[in-house]
Design a protein around this motif. Structure first.
Motif: not given
Length: 198
Positions: A96-98, A136-137, A142-144
């Motif tokens: 996932r990224i922001d 940003r990560y 975080l993990l998809v």
């Protein structure tokens, strides 16, 4: 063509593929490929790239090639993912990224989406270095999908950054924005980098 210089008269943006700085600089020998394709950028090619950016061009670096630009322009950026060695395992992972939607590189993107991380980069950026972070990560979740070990190394870290050099710009994409034409969620980042070149 690159070693010949005067790149700014012909190009607004140049994209470096995902390859190590050594591969780009040295290339392959005439024993490995036909002679016309042997050799890499060399010192002349690196100087031509630097002149291109300083004269107003946009240099876009994909994944592994970001190291070349960091060294060439002495950017205040460190790749913490590659420094982590075996502490980070993500051989083909969806993360996932922001997204900073106010950054021109992110125009048209949702505030959060997914990216393909395959032994890619994550950055530590000096606070006063004039480097802007567009993506940003994710700080959370975080993990998809896929294998991820040592995710705290990249969690919340800059993933897409840009720096002004002279009148030009360098854009570093830490992950594979265009991997095998499958990264539909992140293509726009690459196109925006090209579209906003001067």
């Amino acid at each position: 063509d690159v070693r010949g210089g005067n790149l700014r008269t012909r190009f607004d943006a140049i994209i470096l593929p995902s390859a190590s700085a050594q591969s780009l600089t040295r290339g392959m020998t005439a024993e490995e490929v036909p002679a016309p394709y042997a050799g890499g950028l060399g010192d002349d090619g690196l100087q031509a790239r630097e002149a291109f950016v300083r004269a107003g061009g946009t240099l876009v670096c994909l994944d592994q090639s970001t190291g070349l630009a960091i060294d060439l322009f002495k950017l205040p950026v460190k790749d913490v993912a590659r420094q982590a060695g075996d502490g980070l395992v993500a051989p083909g992972t969806i993360v996932r990224i922001d997204v900073d939607q106010a950054d021109p590189l992110s125009y048209g993107m949702p505030a959060q989406t997914a990216a393909f991380f395959a032994s890619s980069a994550a950055y530590d950026v000096a606070a006063d270095g004039g480097v802007k972070t567009a993506v940003r990560y994710a700080s959370n979740d975080l993990l998809v999908s896929g294998l991820l070990r040592g995710g705290d190394t990249i969690q919340g870290r800059p993933a897409v950054v840009s720096a002004t050099i002279g009148t030009g710009r360098v854009v570093l994409f830490g992950f594979r924005v265009q991997h095998r034409a499958q990264s539909l969620a992140t293509f726009r980042l690459l196109f925006n980098a090209i579209y906003t070149s001067r």
